[in-house]
Motif scaffolding. Structure first.
Motif, PDB file in Angstrom:
ATOM      1  N   TRP A 190       0.842  -1.188   0.000  1.00  0.00           N
ATOM      2  CA  TRP A 190       0.000   0.000   0.000  1.00  0.00           C
ATOM      3  C   TRP A 190       0.878   1.240   0.000  1.00  0.00           C
ATOM      4  N   VAL A 191       0.232   2.371  -0.170  1.00  0.00           N
ATOM      5  CA  VAL A 191       0.953   3.654  -0.169  1.00  0.00           C
ATOM      6  C   VAL A 191       0.675   4.371   1.151  1.00  0.00           C
ATOM      7  N   GLN A 192       1.726   4.914   1.732  1.00  0.00           N
ATOM      8  CA  GLN A 192       1.580   5.675   2.976  1.00  0.00           C
ATOM      9  C   GLN A 192       2.040   7.118   2.743  1.00  0.00           C
TER      10      GLN A 192
ATOM     11  N   TYR B  40      -2.929   3.747   5.460  1.00  0.00           N
ATOM     12  CA  TYR B  40      -2.506   3.321   4.124  1.00  0.00           C
ATOM     13  C   TYR B  40      -3.640   3.481   3.128  1.00  0.00           C
ATOM     14  N   PHE B  41      -3.272   3.646   1.863  1.00  0.00           N
ATOM     15  CA  PHE B  41      -4.275   3.737   0.802  1.00  0.00           C
ATOM     16  C   PHE B  41      -3.687   3.158  -0.476  1.00  0.00           C
TER      17      PHE B  41
ATOM     18  N   GLU C  68       3.570  10.371   3.991  1.00  0.00           N
ATOM     19  CA  GLU C  68       4.457  10.817   5.072  1.00  0.00           C
ATOM     20  C   GLU C  68       4.521  12.339   5.185  1.00  0.00           C
ATOM     21  N   GLY C  69       3.657  13.039   4.509  1.00  0.00           N
ATOM     22  CA  GLY C  69       3.638  14.504   4.556  1.00  0.00           C
ATOM     23  C   GLY C  69       4.488  15.113   3.471  1.00  0.00           C
ATOM     24  N   SER C  70       5.764  14.777   3.478  1.00  0.00           N
ATOM     25  CA  SER C  70       6.665  15.326   2.461  1.00  0.00           C
ATOM     26  C   SER C  70       6.820  14.385   1.271  1.00  0.00           C
ATOM     27  N   GLY C  71       6.197  13.255   1.334  1.00  0.00           N
ATOM     28  CA  GLY C  71       6.312  12.288   0.236  1.00  0.00           C
ATOM     29  C   GLY C  71       5.507  11.027   0.549  1.00  0.00           C
ATOM     30  N   PHE C  72       5.661  10.045  -0.286  1.00  0.00           N
ATOM     31  CA  PHE C  72       4.948   8.777  -0.122  1.00  0.00           C
ATOM     32  C   PHE C  72       5.946   7.620  -0.070  1.00  0.00           C
ATOM     33  N   LYS C  73       5.501   6.539   0.512  1.00  0.00           N
ATOM     34  CA  LYS C  73       6.344   5.332   0.496  1.00  0.00           C
ATOM     35  C   LYS C  73       5.449   4.098   0.430  1.00  0.00           C
ATOM     36  N   LEU C  74       6.030   3.031  -0.059  1.00  0.00           N
ATOM     37  CA  LEU C  74       5.319   1.764  -0.152  1.00  0.00           C
ATOM     38  C   LEU C  74       5.482   0.980   1.147  1.00  0.00           C
ATOM     39  N   VAL C  75       4.379   0.418   1.632  1.00  0.00           N
ATOM     40  CA  VAL C  75       4.394  -0.347   2.876  1.00  0.00           C
ATOM     41  C   VAL C  75       3.781  -1.726   2.615  1.00  0.00           C
ATOM     42  N   GLY C  76       4.512  -2.756   2.941  1.00  0.00           N
ATOM     43  CA  GLY C  76       4.032  -4.120   2.715  1.00  0.00           C
ATOM     44  C   GLY C  76       3.295  -4.674   3.926  1.00  0.00           C
ATOM     45  N   ARG C  77       2.176  -5.322   3.680  1.00  0.00           N
ATOM     46  CA  ARG C  77       1.408  -5.968   4.729  1.00  0.00           C
ATOM     47  C   ARG C  77       1.284  -7.453   4.387  1.00  0.00           C
TER      48      ARG C  77
END
Length: 228
Positions: free
Chosen positions: A94-96, A137-138, A98-107
């Motif tokens: 998913w995408v998280q 996450y989205f 972070e305010g200043s950017g985005f990062k990929l997060v695995g679940r």
């Protein structure tokens, strides 16, 4: 007078001898009959009835081509373990924000699928459903996108998506959805190559801004070419 009486009472020797012989024979026969009656009989051998080893109630002999009951039990246990007990653990990315950017997060996600392609297809379909309990996450993938096909061969993982994958959103959304597909598809093998197509055609350019998509795509390639 007495001599005459004595002579009359005497029995001839021949008759006496004959009567003695008859008595002896009769006594011997009686003794023999009596001995046979009381003597134990000789035992008679009792031979068992031989049954064929292929009888339904007997175990098959080794090497006769019949299935060993113990081996059959092992096979059934093996068939049971192969057909439902095995689970593979993949990851949905998913995408998280972070305010200043985005990062990929695995679940992590467990799937009962026993083959890699079925497991990957299951995780990708879950990703495309867009449901995630944690609101942090989205997904940047449009809700209309469908997985049309997935296969694995010597060249890598082939993912075919519906045309909606290219619609809507800016460059950040395009990079996010591309990363979600690549990372989720390679969750079982992070070094695998991913070939992405849309409605059967290779994806080379993504979005109106012309985001170039090299084929095949890997995690290392995505990290090098795109920055969320």
């Amino acid at each position: 007078m007495e001599d005459r009486n004595l002579s009359r009472r005497r029995i001839p020797l021949g008759i006496v001898a004959g009567l003695s012989a008859i008595a002896l024979l009769a006594g011997g026969a009686t003794a023999l009959f009596t001995w046979r009656s009381i003597a134990p009989k000789a035992p008679v051998a009792d031979f068992p009835t031989l049954e064929s080893p292929r009888d339904g109630n007997s175990e098959a002999l080794p090497g006769d081509g019949s299935r060993n009951p113990t081996a059959a039990k092992t096979d059934e246990t093996a068939d049971k373990t192969e057909n439902g007990a095995t689970e593979q653990v993949g990851q949905i990315f998913w995408v998280q924000d972070e305010g200043s950017g985005f990062k990929l997060v695995g679940r992590p996600m467990e799937t009962p699928a026993t083959t890699p392609d079925a497991a990957i297809a299951s995780t990708l379909e879950k990703l495309l459903q867009g449901t995630e309990a944690e609101t942090a996450y989205f997904s940047s993938i449009p809700a209309e996108v469908e997985l049309l096909d997935l296969s694995i061969d010597a060249e890598g993982i082939h993912v075919d998506l519906s045309e909606s994958f290219q619609s809507g959103g800016g460059s950040a959304s395009m990079m996010g959805r591309l990363g979600q597909i690549v990372y989720t598809a390679t969750s079982l093998d992070p070094a695998a190559k991913v070939w992405i197509s849309v409605a059967g055609d290779p994806l080379t350019v993504l979005g109106g801004e012309g985001l170039i998509v090299p084929q095949p795509m890997t995690r290392a390639q995505f990290d090098q070419d795109f920055s969320l």
